[in-house]
Motif scaffolding. Structure first.
Motif, short mmCIF file in Angstrom:
data_model
loop_
_atom_site.label_atom_id
_atom_site.label_comp_id
_atom_site.label_asym_id
_atom_site.label_seq_id
_atom_site.Cartn_x
_atom_site.Cartn_y
_atom_site.Cartn_z
N UNK A 1 0.52 -1.34 -0.18
CA UNK A 1 0.07 0.09 -0.15
C UNK A 1 0.83 1.05 -0.14
N UNK A 2 2.20 1.11 0.52
CA UNK A 2 3.01 2.42 0.15
C UNK A 2 3.43 2.61 -1.16
N UNK A 3 3.14 1.68 -1.97
CA UNK A 3 3.46 1.97 -3.60
C UNK A 3 2.06 2.12 -4.24
N UNK A 4 1.17 1.40 -4.06
CA UNK A 4 -0.26 1.41 -4.81
C UNK A 4 -1.30 1.10 -3.83
N UNK A 5 -2.45 2.03 -3.77
CA UNK A 5 -3.54 1.83 -2.79
C UNK A 5 -4.42 0.95 -3.36
N UNK A 6 -4.12 -0.16 -3.42
CA UNK A 6 -5.17 -1.21 -3.87
C UNK A 6 -4.89 -2.63 -2.81
N UNK A 7 -5.88 -3.29 -2.91
CA UNK A 7 -5.71 -4.68 -2.09
C UNK A 7 -5.44 -5.71 -3.01
#
Ligand SMILES: Cc1cc2nc3c(=O)[nH]c(=O)nc-3n(C[C@H](O)[C@H](O)[C@H](O)COP(=O)(O)OP(=O)(O)OC[C@H]3O[C@@H](n4cnc5c(N)ncnc54)[C@H](O)[C@@H]3O)c2cc1C
Length: 430
Positions: free
Chosen positions: A167-173
């Protein structure tokens, strides 16, 4: 059949933000040059620029506009290495050569950075790239890749990003982890291509747009390339039309599958929302065969690519279909308007390794970058220029010797030869 002559750039985010609108006149005369380059994408321009820097006269022919092909419409992901697995090379060559190819995969990215810096190309070059795992087997594959890079090639540039760090790179689960590499990144591909064209022009390359090379014939000195309104005599020809080259070289077309892939760009998201979505501004590709690839643009749009297909037919309601894919990763962008949607053909080979070579001793080609063209095209240009230069340097030594015509044509040639031999025999007698 892919049709492309005399067309403007596809209406894309890139075309809308192109920073050089220079037009180049079509070829409408008989000219000559050391080298004729066919194709005004990254391969052709890199080759032309490298050759001009080495002192060759170069004429480049582009059927449409500079950057009209894949080079001016791609995802802009600058990714070190190649699209194929490294074992594709191992099966064809000794380990020593595999190491050289590996090193060139890293060199290809440095080369882009050098070109951007040297020619002050304004193309939004941003560093940071991550390959994201969608499935547990991708996690294993990415870890194995990083370990092999270290143990086999002594390379330590990859960092494995655990799921809880993602999540620190891409706000996705959606992703289970990823492989991060600081040295790769992304850029505005059309502005990079236009910047290379400017550098090539400055180095003396003559560029002709709206000039399709229709045939390549032989002359005593080399080749004659003909277009609708002109012709060009050259000792060397470089075929850089790639997935769009078509009928000019059927032997090359047979090695390429034009794989369609598409992109959308949202409206600008604003600084805060953009950095919430992609905190490090890295470019991202996932591991699926029909992969999704995405990144932010300089003006903070989400640029989302995917929907790879072997069909040449554009999907119906392209923007809506692409948006649905984007929302699987970023549901939080549901209210973002889509400003642009476009597509193009990736130049894929069967084994996904690049395809370089010669059709005959003085006709070179490079194609089939299979999704790594932003970096490997520069390497191709450098290698073709090196090869032509090495070939010409040895051959041209003999070209420097001046040979005079025998006077009087063929009938007088034998008596003259007899006279010369008699003279030499007389000299031997003393
Ligand atoms: C939608 C899309 C997304 C992509 N994303 C990425 C990515 O993120 N990262 C990456 O590394 N790679 C990506 N690629 C691949 C990459 O763009 C290509 O590998 C690369 O641009 C190939 O460059 P090129 O110069 O060889 O070919 P092109 O850029 O296609 O240029 C070939 C040119 O030759 C011209 N031409 C053809 N025939 C003739 C003729 N007879 N006479 C004169 N001119 C001729 C064409 O008009 C064309 O302009 C993507 C490709 C597409 C289509």
């Amino acid at each position: 059949m892919l049709k492309f002559e005399n067309q403007a750039h596809v209406p894309s985010y890139y075309a809308a933000t192109a920073n050089d609108r220079t037009c180049h006149q079509p070829l409408d005369a008989s000219v000559s040059a050391d080298v004729c380059v066919i194709g005004g994408g990254l391969t052709g321009l890199s080759t032309a620029l490298n050759l001009a820097e080495r002192g060759y006269s170069v004429v480049l022919l582009e059927a449409s506009k500079i950057g009209w092909g894949a080079s001016g419409r791609n995802g802009g992901q600058l990714i070190a290495g190649y699209s194929c697995d490294i074992d594709t090379f191992s099966s064809c060559m000794p380990e020593e050569d595999v190491r050289r190819i590996w090193a060139m995969g890293l060199e290809s990215v440095e080369l882009v950075k050098e070109r951007v810096a040297k020619h002050r190309i304004d193309c939004d070059l941003t560093l940071g790239y991550l390959t994201a795992a969608n499935k547990p087997r991708h996690v294993d594959a990415l870890r194995a890749w990083r370990e092999a890079a270290e143990s086999r090639f002594g390379y330590q540039g990859y960092r494995y990003v655990e799921r809880d760090e993602m999540r620190q790179v891409v706000a996705s689960d959606r992703y289970l982890g990823g492989l991060h590499y600081d040295g790769s990144g992304h850029l505005h591909p059309l502005n990079y291509t236009l910047g290379l064209a400017r550098a090539a022009r400055d180095a003396g390359v003559s560029i002709h747009e709206d000039t399709s090379a229709q045939a390549i014939g032989k002359t005593a000195q080399g080749h004659r390339v003909t277009s609708a309104r002109g012709q060009l005599d050259a000792r060397y020809v470089v075929l850089a039309g790639n997935a769009y080259l078509g009928r000019l070289a059927p032997a090359l077309a047979r090695k390429i599958m034009p794989v369609a892939t598409y992109l959308i760009a949202t409206e600008p998201l604003g600084e805060a929302r953009a950095s919430d979505t992609m905190p490090t501004d890295a470019a991202i590709s996932d591991c699926n065969a029909a992969l999704d690839y995405f990144r932010l643009t300089k003006d903070r749009r989400m640029l989302w690519g995917g929907k790879a297909s072997s069909s040449t037919r554009t999907p119906r309601e392209l923007a809506a279909a692409m948006r649905r894919d984007m929302l699987k990763t970023f549901p939080q962008l549901a209210d973002a308007k889509i400003d642009y949607a476009w597509g193009g053909f990736v130049d894929a080979t069967m084994n996904r390794a690049p395809h370089f070579g010669r059709l005959e001793p003085t006709v070179y080609f490079a194609q089939g970058f299979s999704g790594h063209g932003v970096n490997v095209t520069g390497l191709a240009g450098r290698l073709i220029a090196e090869a032509i230069d090495a070939q010409a340097a040895r051959f041209d030594l003999f070209g420097k010797i001046r040979h005079r015509d025998f006077p009087g044509g063929r009938l007088l040639r034998s008596p003259m030869l007899m006279l010369a031999m008699t003279w030499h025999r007389m000299m031997d007698a003393f």
